[in-house]
Design a protein around this motif. Structure first.
Motif, PDB file in Angstrom:
ATOM      1  N   LEU A 288       0.827  -1.202   0.000  1.00 50.94           N
ATOM      2  CA  LEU A 288       0.000   0.000   0.000  1.00 50.94           C
ATOM      3  C   LEU A 288       0.866   1.258   0.000  1.00 50.94           C
ATOM      4  O   LEU A 288       0.592   2.219  -0.734  1.00 50.94           O
ATOM      5  N   LEU A 289       1.909   1.257   0.808  1.00 48.19           N
ATOM      6  CA  LEU A 289       2.794   2.416   0.870  1.00 48.19           C
ATOM      7  C   LEU A 289       3.511   2.630  -0.458  1.00 48.19           C
ATOM      8  O   LEU A 289       3.724   3.774  -0.897  1.00 48.19           O
ATOM      9  N   VAL A 296      -2.029   9.989   4.262  1.00 48.31           N
ATOM     10  CA  VAL A 296      -2.583  10.683   5.417  1.00 48.31           C
ATOM     11  C   VAL A 296      -2.490   9.728   6.594  1.00 48.31           C
ATOM     12  O   VAL A 296      -2.991   8.605   6.533  1.00 48.31           O
ATOM     13  N   THR A 297      -1.828  10.144   7.647  1.00 50.20           N
ATOM     14  CA  THR A 297      -1.725   9.324   8.846  1.00 50.20           C
ATOM     15  C   THR A 297      -1.918  10.222  10.052  1.00 50.20           C
ATOM     16  O   THR A 297      -2.397  11.347   9.927  1.00 50.20           O
ATOM     17  N   ASP A 298      -1.601   9.718  11.228  1.00 53.01           N
ATOM     18  CA  ASP A 298      -1.744  10.537  12.434  1.00 53.01           C
ATOM     19  C   ASP A 298      -0.502  10.377  13.308  1.00 53.01           C
ATOM     20  O   ASP A 298       0.387  11.200  13.315  1.00 53.01           O
ATOM     21  N   TYR A 299      -0.438   9.237  14.019  1.00 52.29           N
ATOM     22  CA  TYR A 299       0.693   8.974  14.911  1.00 52.29           C
ATOM     23  C   TYR A 299       1.324   7.618  14.587  1.00 52.29           C
ATOM     24  O   TYR A 299       2.017   7.037  15.412  1.00 52.29           O
ATOM     25  N   SER A 300       1.064   7.122  13.404  1.00 57.50           N
ATOM     26  CA  SER A 300       1.549   5.807  13.001  1.00 57.50           C
ATOM     27  C   SER A 300       2.991   5.879  12.509  1.00 57.50           C
ATOM     28  O   SER A 300       3.397   6.839  11.843  1.00 57.50           O
ATOM     29  N   SER A 301       3.743   4.836  12.785  1.00 58.29           N
ATOM     30  CA  SER A 301       5.136   4.781  12.348  1.00 58.29           C
ATOM     31  C   SER A 301       5.266   4.529  10.846  1.00 58.29           C
ATOM     32  O   SER A 301       6.388   4.542  10.327  1.00 58.29           O
ATOM     33  N   VAL A 302       4.156   4.305  10.128  1.00 60.81           N
ATOM     34  CA  VAL A 302       4.263   4.107   8.677  1.00 60.81           C
ATOM     35  C   VAL A 302       4.871   5.324   7.990  1.00 60.81           C
ATOM     36  O   VAL A 302       5.360   5.228   6.866  1.00 60.81           O
ATOM     37  N   VAL A 303       4.860   6.464   8.674  1.00 62.76           N
ATOM     38  CA  VAL A 303       5.465   7.661   8.099  1.00 62.76           C
ATOM     39  C   VAL A 303       6.939   7.440   7.790  1.00 62.76           C
ATOM     40  O   VAL A 303       7.468   7.986   6.809  1.00 62.76           O
ATOM     41  N   SER A 307       8.428   7.644   3.973  1.00 68.63           N
ATOM     42  CA  SER A 307       9.387   8.690   3.615  1.00 68.63           C
ATOM     43  C   SER A 307      10.410   8.186   2.599  1.00 68.63           C
ATOM     44  O   SER A 307      11.028   8.986   1.885  1.00 68.63           O
ATOM     45  N   LEU A 308      10.591   6.868   2.501  1.00 69.15           N
ATOM     46  CA  LEU A 308      11.511   6.303   1.524  1.00 69.15           C
ATOM     47  C   LEU A 308      11.036   6.545   0.094  1.00 69.15           C
ATOM     48  O   LEU A 308      11.826   6.449  -0.849  1.00 69.15           O
ATOM     49  N   THR A 309       9.752   6.849  -0.088  1.00 74.76           N
ATOM     50  CA  THR A 309       9.213   7.111  -1.425  1.00 74.76           C
ATOM     51  C   THR A 309       9.353   8.577  -1.830  1.00 74.76           C
ATOM     52  O   THR A 309       9.104   8.921  -2.992  1.00 74.76           O
ATOM     53  N   ASN A 310       9.686   9.454  -0.848  1.00 75.53           N
ATOM     54  CA  ASN A 310       9.793  10.899  -1.101  1.00 75.53           C
ATOM     55  C   ASN A 310       8.479  11.496  -1.613  1.00 75.53           C
ATOM     56  O   ASN A 310       8.501  12.458  -2.393  1.00 75.53           O
ATOM     57  N   THR A 337       7.258  16.130  12.278  1.00 78.40           N
ATOM     58  CA  THR A 337       6.403  15.657  11.189  1.00 78.40           C
ATOM     59  C   THR A 337       6.765  16.321   9.863  1.00 78.40           C
ATOM     60  O   THR A 337       6.751  17.546   9.766  1.00 78.40           O
ATOM     61  N   PRO A 338       7.060  15.527   8.820  1.00 76.77           N
ATOM     62  CA  PRO A 338       7.489  16.078   7.525  1.00 76.77           C
ATOM     63  C   PRO A 338       6.313  16.386   6.598  1.00 76.77           C
ATOM     64  O   PRO A 338       6.229  15.889   5.471  1.00 76.77           O
ATOM     65  N   GLY A 339       5.397  17.211   7.091  1.00 74.91           N
ATOM     66  CA  GLY A 339       4.217  17.558   6.326  1.00 74.91           C
ATOM     67  C   GLY A 339       3.264  18.327   7.203  1.00 74.91           C
ATOM     68  O   GLY A 339       3.479  18.439   8.422  1.00 74.91           O
TER      69      GLY A 339
END
Length: 390
Positions: A288-289, A296-303, A307-310, A337-339
């Motif tokens: 999915l990533l 769009v996330t909140d506090y999830s570590s998927v960020v 970020s590897l996708t830029n 947060t980068p966004g």
């Protein structure tokens, strides 16, 4: 009060006596240098943390791979949990390496043999919301006294992390400050797929097979974490899907991936089934990533992985103060947060529309270099080399 005392007594008997005894009896046999054990603490399927390392060891290195499912939070009952814990103890007694992706009381309570190495691959990258001993004094998690009575992170030989920046957080959370060398920034095994063209191509194929409506459109992934404690994990329901669909029009589809702990998920509102799709458990999170045009996330570590996708990231943190008070963060939330951090669906929609016309990836790249610098597509091999030299 009486029931709680009985539960505590049973837990003490399990981790202090029965599980170690099963290990001790099996440890009369020699350690098999080819045998490796992967422990699944939560859930009943192979987690993403093992998705690269397990087949690499089995198919490339030729190791004898065993998988043991503990199944915490799956409603298996105390007797079955004890049976599985003792089976794991017996398997670990003759294993050369035991892999974990989460806290493990079962492995932590064992009188571990020096020939066996325990490697914590962990299920998250970076260091976002607090866990383990770092949650002392917060509403989430266990007290430090409880953690020390039945440790979660004892017997660890190696903890692999995504960058030097976050080593301190893992040492704090896992009570490893007196043995800092255990935590090493070797990268995160499962992130190797983000550098694999064949995996990326397969991810798009799987997406279009599962959600054919996504073909020819831009994909917005909403991947929030859960609210509450692990046993009663709840999904956030503040995102207004109808409003988002109205504001984004026909150019986008919305994929929703809730945390695996969540048992009851919000229903897609009637009339929006061609815009929004709950794909929780249908597609692996890394697929999915890989295929999402924006997150769009909140506090999830998927960020960290994303970020590897830029690509663009937005943080829908409508309950930030409450979540911070309940769980806490390792770094000031709005500084790391980068966004954009937003609180309404209208703001989410504005972010998504803006990404379609202009996006400066400087902030995401800075974040990636800080928190994911050790993830370069070769983490799995590097980790195995480090294990072999322990």
């Amino acid at each position: 009060m009486f029931k709680r005392a009985l539960v505590s007594l049973a837990r003490n008997a399990s981790y202090d006596v029965l599980v170690p005894l099963a290990y001790w009896r099996a440890a009369t046999q020699p350690v098999d240098p080819r045998k490796v054990v992967f422990v699944i603490e939560k859930g009943d399927t192979i987690p993403s943390a093992y998705s690269v390392m397990l087949p690499y060891l089995r198919d490339v290195i030729g190791m004898d791979v065993r998988v043991h499912i503990i199944g915490f939070n799956e409603g298996i009952g105390r007797a079955e949990h004890l049976r599985r814990s003792m089976a794991l103890a017996r398997a670990a007694a003759t294993a050369s390496v035991v892999f974990l992706d989460d806290a493990s009381r079962e492995i932590s309570c064992l009188p571990l043999r020096p020939e066996t190495r325990v490697v914590q691959l962990w299920h998250a990258c970076g260091a976002f919301k607090k866990w383990g001993a770092s949650t002392e004094g917060l509403r989430f998690g266990h007290t430090l006294k409880q953690v020390k009575r039945h440790p979660f992170y004892a017997n660890l030989s190696l903890v692999t992390v995504s960058s030097p920046e976050v080593e301190w957080a893992y040492r704090e959370a896992m009570l490893l400050e007196e043995s800092p060398e255990v935590v090493q920034p070797l990268g995160v095994s499962r992130t190797d797929v983000f550098f694999d063209d064949a995996f990326i191509e397969q991810s798009f194929h799987s997406l279009y097979e599962q959600v054919p409506q996504a073909m020819g459109k831009r994909v917005l992934l909403y991947a929030p974490t859960f609210r509450g404690d692990i046993e009663g994990a709840e999904a956030p329901d503040a995102l207004d899907i109808a409003q988002l669909a109205s504001e984004l029009g026909e150019d986008w589809v919305l994929l929703i991936n809730h945390h695996p702990f969540v048992k009851s998920r919000p229903v897609i509102p009637a009339g929006y089934e061609s815009f929004a799709f709950d794909v929780t458990g249908e597609l692996p999170i890394n697929q999915l990533l890989t295929t999402a045009d924006a997150l769009v996330t909140d506090y999830s570590s998927v960020v960290f992985e994303y970020s590897l996708t830029n690509r663009p990231i937005c943080f829908f943190a409508y309950d930030l103060e409450d979540y911070d008070d309940w769980r806490g963060f390792y770094y000031p939330y709005e500084e790391m947060t980068p966004g954009p951090v937003v609180r309404t669906t209208a703001e989410v929609a504005a972010f998504v529309r803006d990404t379609a016309t202009a996006f400066d990836d400087t902030e995401v790249r800075t974040f990636r270099n800080r928190f994911m610098s050790s993830c370069d597509g070769h983490s799995t091999q590097r980790i195995w080399q480090a294990i072999s030299s322990l």
